[in-house]
Design a protein around this motif. Structure first.
Motif, PDB file in Angstrom:
ATOM      1  N   UNK A 149     133.035 -24.882 -19.869  1.00 50.22           N
ATOM      2  CA  UNK A 149     131.975 -24.127 -19.234  1.00 50.22           C
ATOM      3  C   UNK A 149     132.512 -23.804 -17.727  1.00 50.22           C
ATOM      4  N   UNK A 150     132.957 -22.955 -17.178  1.00 46.48           N
ATOM      5  CA  UNK A 150     133.356 -22.750 -15.886  1.00 46.48           C
ATOM      6  C   UNK A 150     131.879 -22.981 -15.004  1.00 46.48           C
ATOM      7  N   UNK A 151     130.758 -22.316 -15.419  1.00 43.23           N
ATOM      8  CA  UNK A 151     129.668 -22.148 -14.360  1.00 43.23           C
ATOM      9  C   UNK A 151     128.470 -22.555 -15.346  1.00 43.23           C
ATOM     10  N   UNK A 152     127.463 -22.747 -14.680  1.00 46.77           N
ATOM     11  CA  UNK A 152     125.840 -23.001 -15.115  1.00 46.77           C
ATOM     12  C   UNK A 152     125.086 -22.246 -14.116  1.00 46.77           C
ATOM     13  N   UNK A 153     124.242 -21.148 -14.695  1.00 46.76           N
ATOM     14  CA  UNK A 153     123.396 -20.125 -14.048  1.00 46.76           C
ATOM     15  C   UNK A 153     122.042 -20.483 -14.327  1.00 46.76           C
ATOM     16  N   UNK A 154     121.036 -20.387 -13.493  1.00 46.09           N
ATOM     17  CA  UNK A 154     119.789 -20.197 -13.620  1.00 46.09           C
ATOM     18  C   UNK A 154     119.106 -19.505 -12.391  1.00 46.09           C
ATOM     19  N   UNK A 155     118.013 -19.088 -12.806  1.00 48.65           N
ATOM     20  CA  UNK A 155     117.129 -18.380 -11.380  1.00 48.65           C
ATOM     21  C   UNK A 155     115.822 -19.133 -11.333  1.00 48.65           C
ATOM     22  N   UNK A 156     115.640 -19.432 -10.025  1.00 48.80           N
ATOM     23  CA  UNK A 156     114.174 -19.738  -9.768  1.00 48.80           C
ATOM     24  C   UNK A 156     113.673 -18.773  -8.899  1.00 48.80           C
ATOM     25  N   UNK A 157     112.443 -18.687  -8.961  1.00 54.63           N
ATOM     26  CA  UNK A 157     111.599 -17.735  -8.477  1.00 54.63           C
ATOM     27  C   UNK A 157     110.200 -18.186  -7.844  1.00 54.63           C
ATOM     28  N   UNK A 158     109.585 -17.660  -6.719  1.00 53.55           N
ATOM     29  CA  UNK A 158     108.199 -17.900  -6.432  1.00 53.55           C
ATOM     30  C   UNK A 158     108.412 -18.883  -5.157  1.00 53.55           C
ATOM     31  N   UNK A 159     107.341 -19.962  -5.151  1.00 58.84           N
ATOM     32  CA  UNK A 159     107.088 -20.711  -4.034  1.00 58.84           C
ATOM     33  C   UNK A 159     108.386 -21.742  -4.056  1.00 58.84           C
ATOM     34  N   UNK A 160     109.561 -21.577  -3.677  1.00 56.67           N
ATOM     35  CA  UNK A 160     110.783 -22.566  -3.594  1.00 56.67           C
ATOM     36  C   UNK A 160     111.353 -22.110  -2.290  1.00 56.67           C
ATOM     37  N   UNK A 161     111.961 -22.996  -1.733  1.00 57.96           N
ATOM     38  CA  UNK A 161     112.611 -22.859  -0.328  1.00 57.96           C
ATOM     39  C   UNK A 161     113.810 -21.901  -0.391  1.00 57.96           C
ATOM     40  N   UNK A 162     114.436 -21.895  -1.532  1.00 56.67           N
ATOM     41  CA  UNK A 162     115.646 -21.049  -1.705  1.00 56.67           C
ATOM     42  C   UNK A 162     115.538 -20.257  -3.115  1.00 56.67           C
ATOM     43  N   UNK A 163     114.849 -19.456  -3.324  1.00 58.41           N
ATOM     44  CA  UNK A 163     114.687 -18.552  -4.563  1.00 58.41           C
ATOM     45  C   UNK A 163     115.938 -17.631  -4.843  1.00 58.41           C
ATOM     46  N   UNK A 164     116.194 -17.525  -6.103  1.00 61.56           N
ATOM     47  CA  UNK A 164     117.319 -16.596  -6.455  1.00 61.56           C
ATOM     48  C   UNK A 164     118.188 -16.962  -7.498  1.00 61.56           C
ATOM     49  N   UNK A 165     119.046 -16.582  -7.812  1.00 61.31           N
ATOM     50  CA  UNK A 165     120.071 -16.983  -8.729  1.00 61.31           C
ATOM     51  C   UNK A 165     121.111 -17.997  -8.386  1.00 61.31           C
ATOM     52  N   UNK A 166     121.101 -18.915  -8.959  1.00 64.88           N
ATOM     53  CA  UNK A 166     122.378 -20.162  -8.655  1.00 64.88           C
ATOM     54  C   UNK A 166     123.059 -20.409  -9.948  1.00 64.88           C
ATOM     55  N   UNK A 167     124.306 -20.315  -9.440  1.00 63.59           N
ATOM     56  CA  UNK A 167     125.559 -20.620 -10.222  1.00 63.59           C
ATOM     57  C   UNK A 167     126.131 -21.916  -9.703  1.00 63.59           C
ATOM     58  N   UNK A 168     126.362 -22.942 -10.651  1.00 60.79           N
ATOM     59  CA  UNK A 168     126.910 -24.313 -10.483  1.00 60.79           C
ATOM     60  C   UNK A 168     128.205 -24.542 -11.320  1.00 60.79           C
ATOM     61  N   UNK A 169     128.941 -24.999 -10.637  1.00 62.11           N
ATOM     62  CA  UNK A 169     130.273 -25.603 -11.287  1.00 62.11           C
ATOM     63  C   UNK A 169     130.009 -26.766 -12.261  1.00 62.11           C
ATOM     64  N   UNK A 170     129.079 -26.542 -13.070  1.00 64.00           N
ATOM     65  CA  UNK A 170     128.676 -27.570 -14.084  1.00 64.00           C
ATOM     66  C   UNK A 170     128.607 -27.256 -15.436  1.00 64.00           C
ATOM     67  N   UNK A 171     128.766 -28.258 -16.294  1.00 69.67           N
ATOM     68  CA  UNK A 171     128.605 -28.005 -17.696  1.00 69.67           C
ATOM     69  C   UNK A 171     127.053 -27.993 -17.999  1.00 69.67           C
ATOM     70  N   UNK A 172     125.982 -28.563 -17.756  1.00 68.55           N
ATOM     71  CA  UNK A 172     124.871 -28.571 -17.730  1.00 68.55           C
ATOM     72  C   UNK A 172     124.139 -28.964 -16.586  1.00 68.55           C
ATOM     73  N   UNK A 173     122.934 -28.699 -16.580  1.00 70.95           N
ATOM     74  CA  UNK A 173     122.072 -29.476 -15.491  1.00 70.95           C
ATOM     75  C   UNK A 173     120.618 -29.837 -15.725  1.00 70.95           C
ATOM     76  N   UNK A 174     120.071 -30.376 -15.166  1.00 71.53           N
ATOM     77  CA  UNK A 174     118.432 -31.028 -15.151  1.00 71.53           C
ATOM     78  C   UNK A 174     117.653 -30.161 -14.374  1.00 71.53           C
ATOM     79  N   UNK A 175     116.253 -30.394 -14.647  1.00 74.40           N
ATOM     80  CA  UNK A 175     115.246 -29.690 -13.824  1.00 74.40           C
ATOM     81  C   UNK A 175     115.503 -30.323 -12.487  1.00 74.40           C
ATOM     82  N   UNK A 176     115.687 -31.596 -12.275  1.00 75.38           N
ATOM     83  CA  UNK A 176     115.772 -32.416 -10.826  1.00 75.38           C
ATOM     84  C   UNK A 176     116.846 -31.503 -10.093  1.00 75.38           C
TER      85      UNK A 176
END
Length: 267
Positions: A149-176
């Protein structure tokens, strides 16, 4: 007149004390609600049970890298490129010498040289490797296939310091990791009743996350963020008041100052 001035003078310290008490109380509540995993035991080391994280499976829109190798490099390299440009959805859009980049189309397929359209959704990277190795065995001697997998994407909205769509060069990621990328939660965000929206394999659902509880650490369905998940963080009760309390307390300070000055002049 003297009696009224005395009453006002006597009430003034009570106003100041009330303001200070309210301010301290709101600060204490905020500090308590900012803590993660409040039910962990008070120990230097806490051993957690091992959990089996679910493997990532290929879904529509995934960005894949697929490379072919074998004893016959010329035959293998034929599968690592195409002879003419194709449409970007479901086909090759980059042509590195050791492999190619593919975007999974709406039918859950990619298009490969000779093999044509191959359905890939629902498979893990390892399962697709095995499938392609069997498919090219008549063309490549002792084939070796690399699928990532070239990227891993998720969106985080609401009361966070940097909301939006995030794409990471990872195979998978955790909530942390998802919270870290978004800049963590500010003081006015709920640590409980966080909503996780997931559209996976034709099933849509919303799950609740409580970061105050250690149970999240033992729940792979929540702890492991999946590609295209949406995390929604709500403001906690009283957050708007706390956020805007600065101007209010400044105004109260000015009024109290003027009242003190007036009492001094009357006296």
């Amino acid at each position: 007149m003297i009696k009224e001035s005395f009453s006002a003078k006597k009430a003034l310290p009570l106003y100041i004390i009330a303001v200070v008490v309210i301010w301290c109380f709101s600060s204490c509540i905020s500090a308590k609600k900012m803590s993660y995993f409040q039910d962990l035991p008070d120990a230097d080391t806490v051993n957690l049970p091992r959990i089996q994280l679910p493997p990532r499976v290929i879904t529509v829109g995934d960005d894949l890298f697929i490379g072919f190798g074998g004893k016959d490099n010329e035959a293998a390299n034929f599968f690592n490129k195409v002879s003419q440009p194709l449409a970007p959805t479901g086909t090759v859009i980059e042509q590195p010498s050791s492999g190619s980049k593919y975007i999974v189309d709406d039918k859950g397929a990619i298009s490969l040289p000779i093999l044509g359209e191959v359905i890939v959704t629902g498979l893990t990277a390892d399962q697709l490797k095995e499938k392609l190795q069997k498919a090219v065995v008549d063309y490549i001697k002792d084939p070796v296939v690399d699928v990532r997998f070239n990227t891993f994407s998720f969106s985080i909205l609401g009361e966070v310091r940097s909301p939006g769509l995030h794409s990471l060069p990872l195979q998978r990621t955790t909530l942390f990791e998802a919270l870290a990328v978004s800049g963590d939660l500010p003081h006015n965000a709920k640590r409980y009743n966080i909503q996780l929206y997931r559209d996976f394999n034709g099933e849509r659902k919303i799950m609740q996350i409580d970061l105050r509880s250690k149970n999240i650490l033992n729940n792979p369905d929540l702890f492991q963020v999946r590609n295209n998940d949406v995390i929604i963080v709500k403001p906690r009760p009283g957050a708007i008041f706390t956020e805007n309390s600065g101007p209010v307390f400044s105004l109260v300070s000015v009024v109290l100052g003027l009242a003190t000055l007036a009492i001094t002049l009357i006296k």
